[in-house]
Design a protein around this motif. Sequence first.
Motif, PDB file in Angstrom:
ATOM      1  N   VAL A  66      -4.314 -38.192  16.067  1.00 32.80           N
ATOM      2  CA  VAL A  66      -4.178 -37.099  15.083  1.00 32.80           C
ATOM      3  C   VAL A  66      -2.866 -36.281  15.629  1.00 32.80           C
ATOM      4  CG1 VAL A  66      -4.965 -35.091  13.927  1.00 32.80           C
ATOM      5  CG2 VAL A  66      -6.476 -36.923  14.412  1.00 32.80           C
ATOM      6  N   ARG A  67      -1.817 -36.307  14.419  1.00 35.50           N
ATOM      7  CA  ARG A  67      -0.709 -35.709  14.853  1.00 35.50           C
ATOM      8  C   ARG A  67      -0.757 -34.245  14.328  1.00 35.50           C
ATOM      9  NH1 ARG A  67       3.080 -40.356  12.394  1.00 35.50           N
ATOM     10  NH2 ARG A  67       1.869 -39.734  10.524  1.00 35.50           N
ATOM     11  N   PRO A  68      -0.082 -33.295  14.966  1.00 37.73           N
ATOM     12  CA  PRO A  68      -0.013 -31.948  14.707  1.00 37.73           C
ATOM     13  C   PRO A  68       0.245 -31.574  13.056  1.00 37.73           C
ATOM     14  CG  PRO A  68       1.387 -32.355  16.654  1.00 37.73           C
ATOM     15  CD  PRO A  68       1.131 -33.431  16.077  1.00 37.73           C
ATOM     16  N   VAL A  92      -4.761 -32.903  25.609  1.00 38.53           N
ATOM     17  CA  VAL A  92      -5.554 -33.086  24.548  1.00 38.53           C
ATOM     18  C   VAL A  92      -5.366 -33.993  23.724  1.00 38.53           C
ATOM     19  CG1 VAL A  92      -6.624 -31.879  22.405  1.00 38.53           C
ATOM     20  CG2 VAL A  92      -6.526 -30.688  24.478  1.00 38.53           C
ATOM     21  N   GLN A  93      -6.190 -35.148  23.490  1.00 41.76           N
ATOM     22  CA  GLN A  93      -5.916 -36.027  22.275  1.00 41.76           C
ATOM     23  C   GLN A  93      -7.132 -36.011  21.456  1.00 41.76           C
ATOM     24  OE1 GLN A  93      -4.680 -40.868  22.046  1.00 41.76           O
ATOM     25  NE2 GLN A  93      -5.434 -39.941  23.978  1.00 41.76           N
ATOM     26  N   ARG A  94      -6.571 -36.060  19.908  1.00 40.48           N
ATOM     27  CA  ARG A  94      -7.528 -36.180  18.946  1.00 40.48           C
ATOM     28  C   ARG A  94      -7.425 -37.153  18.230  1.00 40.48           C
ATOM     29  NH1 ARG A  94      -6.382 -29.800  17.317  1.00 40.48           N
ATOM     30  NH2 ARG A  94      -7.720 -28.765  18.799  1.00 40.48           N
ATOM     31  N   LYS A  95      -8.718 -37.619  17.681  1.00 40.01           N
ATOM     32  CA  LYS A  95      -9.042 -38.887  16.683  1.00 40.01           C
ATOM     33  C   LYS A  95     -10.062 -38.403  15.598  1.00 40.01           C
ATOM     34  CE  LYS A  95      -7.018 -42.315  19.693  1.00 40.01           C
ATOM     35  NZ  LYS A  95      -7.121 -43.829  20.147  1.00 40.01           N
ATOM     36  N   PHE A  96     -10.164 -39.293  14.738  1.00 39.03           N
ATOM     37  CA  PHE A  96     -11.483 -39.176  14.207  1.00 39.03           C
ATOM     38  C   PHE A  96     -12.053 -40.430  13.423  1.00 39.03           C
ATOM     39  CE2 PHE A  96      -8.200 -38.764  10.961  1.00 39.03           C
ATOM     40  CZ  PHE A  96      -8.858 -39.567   9.795  1.00 39.03           C
ATOM     41  N   ASP A  97     -13.375 -40.566  13.186  1.00 35.35           N
ATOM     42  CA  ASP A  97     -13.643 -41.962  12.560  1.00 35.35           C
ATOM     43  C   ASP A  97     -14.344 -41.706  11.314  1.00 35.35           C
ATOM     44  OD1 ASP A  97     -16.430 -41.279  13.060  1.00 35.35           O
ATOM     45  OD2 ASP A  97     -16.400 -42.134  15.145  1.00 35.35           O
ATOM     46  N   VAL A  98     -14.594 -42.733  10.570  1.00 30.47           N
ATOM     47  CA  VAL A  98     -15.414 -42.855   9.452  1.00 30.47           C
ATOM     48  C   VAL A  98     -16.352 -43.674   9.389  1.00 30.47           C
ATOM     49  CG1 VAL A  98     -15.111 -43.159   6.712  1.00 30.47           C
ATOM     50  CG2 VAL A  98     -13.381 -41.997   8.017  1.00 30.47           C
ATOM     51  N   VAL A  99     -17.586 -43.659   9.027  1.00 31.85           N
ATOM     52  CA  VAL A  99     -18.693 -44.525   9.320  1.00 31.85           C
ATOM     53  C   VAL A  99     -19.406 -44.866   7.886  1.00 31.85           C
ATOM     54  CG1 VAL A  99     -18.850 -44.104  11.493  1.00 31.85           C
ATOM     55  CG2 VAL A  99     -20.466 -42.842   9.839  1.00 31.85           C
TER      56      VAL A  99
END
Length: 348
Positions: A66-68, A92-99
């Motif tokens: 994820v970018r700022p 810090v590095q951020r991501k997200f998922d969808v299930v």
Amino acid sequence: MPRVRRTILLSLAAAVACGLFAVVTQAHADEYGRLTLTEENDGLLPDGLDRHYTQGAMITYLSPTVRPEDFTTHLFDGLSGVLPFFQPGAGVQRKFDVVVGQTIFTPTRYHDPVPDPRDRPFAGYLFTGGSLLQDTNGTMLENFEVLAGVVGPDSLAKEAQESFHSIAGFNNKNLDLGYRYQLRNEPGFMVTYERKWRIWQTRFAGVEAEVIPEAGLTAGNVMTYVSAGATFRIGQNLNVDYGIARIRPALSGTAWFDASRLEQDFGWYLFAGVEGRAVVHNIFLDGNSFTNSRSVEKNIGVGDVSAGGSVFYRDWVKLDASFTERSKEFKTQAQADHFGQVNLTFRF
């Protein structure tokens, strides 16, 4: 009409996932995400038992970093502003998922036209949702997950099990009769927050070893429990993830993968782990929240022991396999359960 309603519900779940996926791919057209296909089934083991937690399937899309300027950043920052989650900072590095997924539960003697009331009832859960994931300096992973869906006939559990049995050549005798006693339709949700830490890591002869403890809290009308556990891993390129993806409840796992931490093209690891859960509520045992349904008296303490392995090439493809032994979940359960799991992940 019931079949039409079920088809609509399934289509809505798929539409939610596809819609979120479309947003992600537009925002990160210059990067790659990852798609994980998960299958959990007691039929994957040599004894071929078909009972209790008998089937789980899930599709997970993990976003690029994820970018700022991304909208998702506001979700992370919003939570960090009111709760001690997702604190920003260097490293810090951020991501997200969808299930999208489905789980199926049956009594041991699922061929009986009238299931044993002392055994767990037929039940299914069709769900969709997603997670916010933050890695801090490669030593801590936070996961905030929200799942929502439906329990009962609209979960399509009967249709899925009948179809799988027909393809595999299993007996479907009286299965439709037994499912008349399944849990009733009820919207179902779970909210989870959990953390995993790398507290110890060492290298010897080109091989790494580490211990990853975990703790979490899940709340909702589907399940409410507190969990804690730990995983030991040995292999190469361990820093790219914190363990294999799993279907809840289970030894904590996510689809997290950080290709920037790859030290070589090929990676692998073997793992063994344990998780204990103090279960306050389990709809699949306690029965429906607002209507009368089959139920059994649950055990408050439940534990899992899992072992398996993973192999991957860069961030292109990854294959996981595991075995889980689960302690008795209800008072009249004759013996512990076990099931196998396979994940296939590829860059997408």
